[in-house]
Design an enzyme around this catalytic site. Structure first.
Site, PDB file in Angstrom:
ATOM      1  N   SER A 130     -11.653  -3.053   5.702  1.00 31.22           N
ATOM      2  CA  SER A 130     -11.687  -1.659   5.276  1.00 31.22           C
ATOM      3  C   SER A 130     -12.769  -1.512   4.213  1.00 31.22           C
ATOM      4  O   SER A 130     -12.773  -2.246   3.221  1.00 31.22           O
ATOM      5  CB  SER A 130     -10.336  -1.245   4.701  1.00 31.22           C
ATOM      6  OG  SER A 130      -9.303  -1.405   5.650  1.00 31.22           O
ATOM      7  N   CYS A 166      -1.956   1.567   3.516  1.00 29.78           N
ATOM      8  CA  CYS A 166      -2.870   0.501   3.920  1.00 29.78           C
ATOM      9  C   CYS A 166      -2.327  -0.833   3.423  1.00 29.78           C
ATOM     10  O   CYS A 166      -1.927  -0.952   2.258  1.00 29.78           O
ATOM     11  CB  CYS A 166      -4.274   0.729   3.356  1.00 29.78           C
ATOM     12  SG  CYS A 166      -5.476  -0.520   3.890  1.00 29.78           S
ATOM     13  N   TRP A 169      -2.373  -4.131   8.891  1.00 28.77           N
ATOM     14  CA  TRP A 169      -2.593  -5.369   9.631  1.00 28.77           C
ATOM     15  C   TRP A 169      -1.376  -6.265   9.479  1.00 28.77           C
ATOM     16  O   TRP A 169      -0.560  -6.083   8.570  1.00 28.77           O
ATOM     17  CB  TRP A 169      -3.844  -6.087   9.123  1.00 28.77           C
ATOM     18  CG  TRP A 169      -3.822  -6.362   7.647  1.00 28.77           C
ATOM     19  CD1 TRP A 169      -3.234  -7.418   7.011  1.00 28.77           C
ATOM     20  CD2 TRP A 169      -4.396  -5.545   6.613  1.00 28.77           C
ATOM     21  NE1 TRP A 169      -3.420  -7.323   5.655  1.00 28.77           N
ATOM     22  CE2 TRP A 169      -4.131  -6.188   5.377  1.00 28.77           C
ATOM     23  CE3 TRP A 169      -5.118  -4.351   6.612  1.00 28.77           C
ATOM     24  CZ2 TRP A 169      -4.546  -5.662   4.159  1.00 28.77           C
ATOM     25  CZ3 TRP A 169      -5.530  -3.834   5.395  1.00 28.77           C
ATOM     26  CH2 TRP A 169      -5.257  -4.480   4.190  1.00 28.77           C
TER      27      TRP A 169
END
Length: 728
Positions: free
Chosen positions: A481, A680, A727
Site C-alpha cells: 500500500s 487496512c 491481507w
C-alpha cells in the site's frame, strides 16, 4: 514540444498600389493553397507517423512497437487448428491459478489422453463462448483478489460475464440459453479470511449456469489461508472421474507413466550479448537508449531510491520496519493516494548458489541457455525471457525461495538415485501431514530440501533441469500500500515495509526470510552503511547490466510498477473519514492524513478525520509518531488520533477495543454525517473483529436487530463507504 498550431497570416499593406484581377486571383489561390497545406491533416487526414511543425502535435508519446505480434484472441480457432478438445482458462494474480491450469493440462494429456491447452483469459475473446464446441470441455481456474475482485488479467472477462447483456447473448431471446453448448469445470481460489471468499469463481460458475452452460462435477474451492494445495489435490481426483465420464474416456486405460518434460533447455555456444537477458523482465528493457518505454506490470521501471530510514526503535526490538521512497520522475508512471506499488524482488545469493551447486551446475552458472515449451498445453504467458544464463534464471526469474508442491515432490522422487532420498521424498509426496510439518510449515525451499537428502552435499545431477524449470513458480512482484499522497509528492512513491523473518516452530534452528521485505531491508542497510552482526541474505545489488546500483553516487534502483485500486478518499473533503490501521496497516492512511492536512492548510473545509492506530509499545514501534503529531495539529479540531498499545499493560488492548470505546461518536460520523469507513491490515483477526464491531454499533446505537445491522454494513460496502485493504 508545443500543442499550438503554427499559422501564417497574409496581409495587404494600405499604401500598396491597386492590384489587378489576375494578381487578386493569384493571391487568393495562393492563400487557399497555404491554408490547405497548413490544415491538410485535419481536412484530408494524415498517414504519416512523423509530426511536422505545421501539424497539431500530441504530447502523448506512443507506445513503442516491440516484442511479438498481437495475439489472436480467437481461442475457438486455435483449438481447431491444434486439434484440442480441452481448454483451461485461468485468471491469476500471483501465478497459482496459472500453475494449477498447467498441471491439470499436463495430467489430462498424459494420464487420460486428452488434448489440452492452457490460456490466460486476458488473451481470449471470451464473447466466443457461445460458439464453444459440443464435444469439448472448458476449465475455469479463477482466483479472487482483494475484496471479491477479479485478478488483473480477468477484469475484461468479469465485466463481460457480469454485464446485464453479455456480448454472446446479443440478439438471443431471454428464454434461450446462449451457452447451452458449453460444458465446463471450475476451480475457485481465494482466502477465507476475506468476506467475499472465492467470489469470482463462484460468480462465474453461477453466471455460466444461468446462461445455459453445464458444469461437470462439483465446483472446487481452494483456501489460501488453510491448505490451498490440499484443497486442489483433494478435488481433482473426483473431478477427473466426472470429466472422463463426460468425455467418454475409459478410466481403466489411465496411466501415470514416466514424467514427460514440458520444456527443453538448450545450452548456446554463442549469442549476441545485447540480446541476452541478464535480469530484465521484457524485450523493451533491452531496447537501445533514447527509445521511450512504457512501464507497467510487464515492463517495470527501475526507480531510484531517494530516501530510506528505519521506523522501529531497534534499541528496544529486534524487529525491523523500513520507510523507503522511490523517484518516478520521467517514467510516465502516475499514482493516486490509496494505490499499490509492486516491487520486484530478486533471490538472495546464498539461495542461488545453494540450488546451482546441489543441481550440479555451479560451474556452468554463466552458460547461456534457451528454454522453450515442448507442448503448447504447458506454455505459460509469463515465461521468463531467454536467452539467459542459469544464474540469471535462478536469481531473477524463478522463485527458488518458495516451498514446492507435494505433487511435485512425488515426481521429484523418481529422479533421485539414492534409496534413502527416494524414500523420504516419496513419503513427503504422499503423506500430507509429513509434507505440512517438514516442508510447508518449515518453509523449506527446493535447494534446502535437496540438500537434506544429499549424502555429504553431493550434487544431485540426475534431476533434469527441465523439471526444475517446470515446478518452480515464477518470481512475482510484491504489492505494498502506497504510504504517500499523490497531491503532496506526485513524483515520489513511499513504501512502509515490515520485515518478515522468523524461526519456524518445526525447525527452530533455521531462519526464514521474506523474499521481498529482506531485499528491501538489505538495500536500506547498504544505502545507510549499516553493519549488522547477523548473517543475513545478500543480493547482487548491481542488478542486470549494472542498472540497479551506481557505486559512485551510492544510488540503488528497484524495479516497480503501480497498480490502481478503489481504496480512495471521498471526493468531497467535507465528509468525515474513520480509519482503522494497526501496524503497517497505517501505511495508506498516512497518505490519507497527509492529503487531508494539505487540503486543510490550503484553506478548504475538511470533515472530521479519525485514525485508530495500534502497535505493541509507544517507544518501540509507533510508526510515524512525530509526523502524525504535526499532521493532526494541522487538522486541529477536525482531526483525532486514537492509539492502542497492546503490551503496555497486563491485559492486551487492540484497536478493536478502542473502536468500541468511541462507538457512539463513530456511529454519528458514519450514520448521521455520511462518513466513510476504512480498514487496512490483518484480514483474519483485526479486520473481521472491526467488521463485527461496526455491526454491533448499528445495533446498540442505531437500534437495529442483527439482520438489519448486517444488511446495513453490507450496504455501506456496496456504496463504497466501507472500504478494506487487507491481507492474510
Amino acid at each position: 514540444m508545443s500543442d499550438n498550431i503554427l499559422t501564417e497570416t497574409l496581409t495587404v499593406q494600405a499604401d500598396e498600389p491597386m492590384i489587378d484581377t489576375f494578381d487578386l486571383v493569384f493571391l487568393l489561390t495562393a492563400g487557399v493553397m497555404a491554408i490547405l497545406y497548413l490544415y491538410k491533416d485535419t481536412i484530408f487526414g494524415n498517414n504519416s507517423k512523423t509530426a511536422t511543425p505545421q501539424q497539431p502535435v500530441s504530447t502523448t508519446i506512443p507506445k513503442p512497437i516491440t516484442g511479438p505480434p498481437k495475439k489472436d484472441k480467437d481461442f475457438i480457432k486455435r483449438m481447431k487448428e491444434t486439434d484440442k478438445n480441452v481448454i483451461l482458462f485461468y485468471g491469476s494474480q500471483t501465478g497459482t491459478a496459472e500453475d494449477y491450469a498447467s498441471r491439470l493440462a499436463k495430467e489430462g494429456q498424459q494420464k487420460f489422453g486428452l488434448k489440452t491447452m492452457t490460456v490466460d483469459v486476458e488473451d481470449c475473446n471470451m464473447a466466443l463462448l457461445d460458439k464453444f464446441p459440443l464435444d469439448c470441455v472448458a476449465f475455469f481456474l479463477m482466483a479472487t483478489y482483494g475484496e471479491g475482485e477479479p485478478t488483473d488479467d480477468a477484469v475484461d472477462f468479469w465485466e463481460l460475464i457480469t454485464s446485464e447483456s453479455p456480448e454472446f447473448s446479443a440478439g438471443i431471446p431471454v428464454e434461450e440459453k446462449p451457452l447451452s453448448s458449453l460444458r465446463y469445470v471450475v476451480f475457485a481460489l481465494g482466502n477465507k479470511t476475506y468476506e467475499h471468499f472465492n467470489a469470482v469463481g463462484r460468480m462465474i460458475d453461477n453466471k455460466l449456469t444461468e446462461f445455459g452452460a453445464t458444469r461437470i462435477g462439483e465446483r472446487g474451492e481452494g483456501d489460501d489461508d488453510g491448505s490451498l494445495e490440499e484443497d486442489f489435490l483433494g478435488w481433482k481426483d473426483d473431478m477427473w472421474k466426472a470429466v472422463c465420464d463426460a468425455m467418454q474416456v475409459d478410466q481403466s486405460e489411465a496411466k501415470d507413466g514416466d514424467h514427460v518434460a514440458a520444456y527443453k533447455i538448450t545450452e548456446l555456444e554463442s549469442c549476441d550479448s545485447n540480446k541476452v537477458f541478464q535480469g530484465e523482465y521484457s524485450g523493451q528493457a533491452l531496447m537501445v537508449n533514447g527509445t521511450r518505454q512504457t512501464y507497467d506490470a510487464r515492463n517495470p521501471y527501475f526507480s531510484p531510491i531517494v530516501a530510506t530510514h528505519e521506523l522501529f526503535n531497534t534499541n528496544m526490538t529486534d524487529r525491523n520496519c523500513v520507510h523507503m521512497e522511490f523517484d518516478i520522475s520521467g517514467s510516465g508512471l502516475e499514482y493516486e493516494t490509496g494505490d499499490h506499488v509492486a516491487v520486484w524482488p530478486m533471490n538472495a545469493e546464498q539461495d542461488v548458489e545453494r540450488l546451482l551447486k546441489i543441481l550440479g551446475i555451479w560451474e556452468k552458472r554463466d552458460t547461456i541457455v534457451s528454454v522453450e515449451s515442448i507442448d503448447p498445453s504447458t506454455t505459460k504467458k509469463y515465461t521468463f525471457p531467454v536467452p539467459a544464463t542459469y544464474a540469471t534464471i535462478f536469481r531473477y526469474y524463478l522463485d527458488i525461495h518458495a516451498p514446492i508442491s507435494r505433487q511435485s515432490i512425488a515426481t521429484l522422487a523418481t529422479f533421485v538415485s539414492t534409496e534413502e532420498g527416494k524414500a523420504r521424498l516419496t513419503n513427503l509426496g504422499s503423506d500430507k501431514v509429513s509434507y505440512r510439518i517438514e516442508v510447508s510449515d518449515a518453509h523449506l525451499s527446493l535447494g534446502e530440501l535437496l540438500e537434506s537428502i544429499s549424502p555429504n552435499g553431493k550434487p544431485l545431477d540426475s534431476i533434469p533441469l527441465e523439471f526444475v524449470v517446470e515446478i518452480l513458480p515464477r518470481v512475482q512482484p510484491r504489492y505494498y500500500s502506497i504510504s504517500s499522497s499523490s497531491k503532496s509528492t506526485p513524483k515520489t512513491i513511499h513504501v512502509t515495509a515490515s520485515i518478515l523473518s522468523y524461526n519456524p516452530k518445526t525447525t527452530p534452528q533455521r531462519k526464514v526470510y521474506g523474499l521481498a521485505t529482506n531485499y528491501i531491508l538489505q538495500v536500506h542497510r547498504k544505502l545507510r552503511n549499516i553493519q549488522h552482526p547477523e548473517i543475513s541474505p545478500s543480493y547482487l545489488y548491481s542488478g542486470p547490466r549494472n542498472k540497479y546500483y551506481d557505486e559512485g553516487t551510492n544510488l540503488i534502483k528497484m524495479p516497480l510498477h503501480v497498480r490502481h485500486t478503489n481504496f480512495k478518499l471521498p471526493k468531497n473533503s467535507k465528509l468525515p473519514v474513520v480509519m482503522v490501521g494497526p501496524g503497517t496497516g497505517v501505511a495508506p492512511f498516512r497518505g490519507f492524513v497527509i492529503e487531508r492536512a494539505l487540503v486543510k492548510a490550503q484553506g478548504e473545509e475538511v470533515g472530521e478525520t479519525v485514525l485508530f492506530f495500534g502497535c505493541r509499545k509507544r517507544d518501540e514501534d509507533f510508526l510515524y509518531q512525530n509526523e502524525f503529531t504535526e499532521l493532526f495539529a494541522t487538522l486541529g479540531e477536525s482531526g483525532k488520533l486514537i492509539t492502542a498499545f497492546s503490551r503496555e499493560q497486563s491485559q492486551k488492548v487492540y484497536v478493536q477495543h478502542k473502536f468500541h470505546e468511541n462507538g457512539s461518536h463513530i456511529w454519528h460520523l458514519i450514520h448521521n454525517l455520511g462518513g466513510y469507513f476504512y480498514v487496512c491490515g490483518d484480514a483474519k483477526n483485526m479486520a473481521r473483529d472491526v467488521n463485527t464491531a461496526l455491526g454491533q454499533l448499528a445495533q446498540s446505537c442505531g437500534g437495529m436487530d442483527e439482520t438489519s445491522a448486517t444488511n446495513y454494513v453490507k450496504d455501506l460496502r456496496s456504496k463504497g463507504r466501507y472500504q478494506e485493504d487487507v491481507w492474510s
